[in-house]
Design a protein around this motif. Structure first.
Motif, PDB file in Angstrom:
ATOM      1  N   THR A 100      66.130  16.068 -32.710  1.00  0.00           N
ATOM      2  CA  THR A 100      65.752  15.218 -31.576  1.00  0.00           C
ATOM      3  C   THR A 100      66.857  15.206 -30.521  1.00  0.00           C
ATOM      4  O   THR A 100      66.584  15.346 -29.323  1.00  0.00           O
ATOM      5  N   ILE A 101      68.083  15.048 -30.961  1.00  0.00           N
ATOM      6  CA  ILE A 101      69.224  15.030 -30.026  1.00  0.00           C
ATOM      7  C   ILE A 101      69.352  16.384 -29.324  1.00  0.00           C
ATOM      8  O   ILE A 101      69.541  16.453 -28.109  1.00  0.00           O
ATOM      9  N   PHE A 102      69.243  17.458 -30.079  1.00  0.00           N
ATOM     10  CA  PHE A 102      69.354  18.809 -29.535  1.00  0.00           C
ATOM     11  C   PHE A 102      68.274  19.053 -28.473  1.00  0.00           C
ATOM     12  O   PHE A 102      68.569  19.477 -27.349  1.00  0.00           O
ATOM     13  N   PHE A 127      65.100  20.854 -38.846  1.00  0.00           N
ATOM     14  CA  PHE A 127      65.693  20.842 -37.508  1.00  0.00           C
ATOM     15  C   PHE A 127      64.860  21.705 -36.564  1.00  0.00           C
ATOM     16  O   PHE A 127      64.512  21.287 -35.454  1.00  0.00           O
ATOM     17  N   HIS A 128      64.524  22.906 -37.002  1.00  0.00           N
ATOM     18  CA  HIS A 128      63.753  23.865 -36.207  1.00  0.00           C
ATOM     19  C   HIS A 128      62.409  23.262 -35.785  1.00  0.00           C
ATOM     20  O   HIS A 128      62.026  23.330 -34.606  1.00  0.00           O
ATOM     21  N   ALA A 129      61.705  22.668 -36.738  1.00  0.00           N
ATOM     22  CA  ALA A 129      60.396  22.075 -36.444  1.00  0.00           C
ATOM     23  C   ALA A 129      60.527  20.957 -35.409  1.00  0.00           C
ATOM     24  O   ALA A 129      59.705  20.856 -34.488  1.00  0.00           O
ATOM     25  N   GLU A 130      61.556  20.147 -35.537  1.00  0.00           N
ATOM     26  CA  GLU A 130      61.754  19.041 -34.597  1.00  0.00           C
ATOM     27  C   GLU A 130      62.105  19.552 -33.199  1.00  0.00           C
ATOM     28  O   GLU A 130      61.637  19.015 -32.204  1.00  0.00           O
ATOM     29  N   ALA A 152      68.759  16.853 -25.309  1.00  0.00           N
ATOM     30  CA  ALA A 152      69.840  17.350 -24.451  1.00  0.00           C
ATOM     31  C   ALA A 152      69.390  18.567 -23.649  1.00  0.00           C
ATOM     32  O   ALA A 152      69.680  18.674 -22.448  1.00  0.00           O
ATOM     33  N   LEU A 153      68.660  19.466 -24.287  1.00  0.00           N
ATOM     34  CA  LEU A 153      68.178  20.656 -23.581  1.00  0.00           C
ATOM     35  C   LEU A 153      67.139  20.285 -22.529  1.00  0.00           C
ATOM     36  O   LEU A 153      67.144  20.823 -21.418  1.00  0.00           O
ATOM     37  N   THR A 154      66.251  19.355 -22.873  1.00  0.00           N
ATOM     38  CA  THR A 154      65.240  18.902 -21.923  1.00  0.00           C
ATOM     39  C   THR A 154      65.903  18.268 -20.712  1.00  0.00           C
ATOM     40  O   THR A 154      65.529  18.544 -19.562  1.00  0.00           O
ATOM     41  N   GLY A 158      59.925  18.759 -30.036  1.00  0.00           N
ATOM     42  CA  GLY A 158      60.590  17.996 -28.990  1.00  0.00           C
ATOM     43  C   GLY A 158      60.640  18.700 -27.646  1.00  0.00           C
ATOM     44  O   GLY A 158      60.608  18.056 -26.594  1.00  0.00           O
ATOM     45  N   MET A 159      60.715  20.019 -27.677  1.00  0.00           N
ATOM     46  CA  MET A 159      60.828  20.767 -26.417  1.00  0.00           C
ATOM     47  C   MET A 159      59.483  21.165 -25.824  1.00  0.00           C
ATOM     48  O   MET A 159      59.416  21.557 -24.662  1.00  0.00           O
TER      49      MET A 159
END
Length: 96
Positions: free
Chosen positions: A81-83, A14-17, A86-88, A21-22
């Protein structure tokens, strides 16, 4: 054993993604991710992200439930990816 320990491999993926992603959004906003941490309670495992934005004195902090108490409801890649999406999206809305 804590849930964070139990789901360590999941949280690493999760952390790596989230970092991957960000990365473009952080560069676009001249921001930096200063922290991504996890905590747990009766609801499950939460991720907290701390972002430093050049126009803000205080960091921008967001917290979301990523693993419900009964266990993951999606794979780590998808959750990350979803996290990050959403933040982006939220960062982009701040500009308008």
């Amino acid at each position: 054993m804590t849930k964070i320990t139990e789901y360590r491999a999941y949280l690493e993926e999760f952390h790596a993604e989230v970092l991957e992603g960000m990365r473009p959004a952080l560069a676009e906003h001249a921001a930096s991710l200063s922290d991504l941490t996890y905590s747990e309670d009766d609801d499950g495992i939460w991720a907290k992200v701390v972002v430093n934005l050049p126009e803000r004195k205080d960091p921008w902090v967001r917290r979301r439930l990523i693993i419900p108490a009964q266990g993951p409801d999606k794979d780590a890649w998808l959750a990350g990816t979803i996290f990050s999406s959403a933040l982006t999206e939220e960062l982009d809305r701040r500009r308008t």
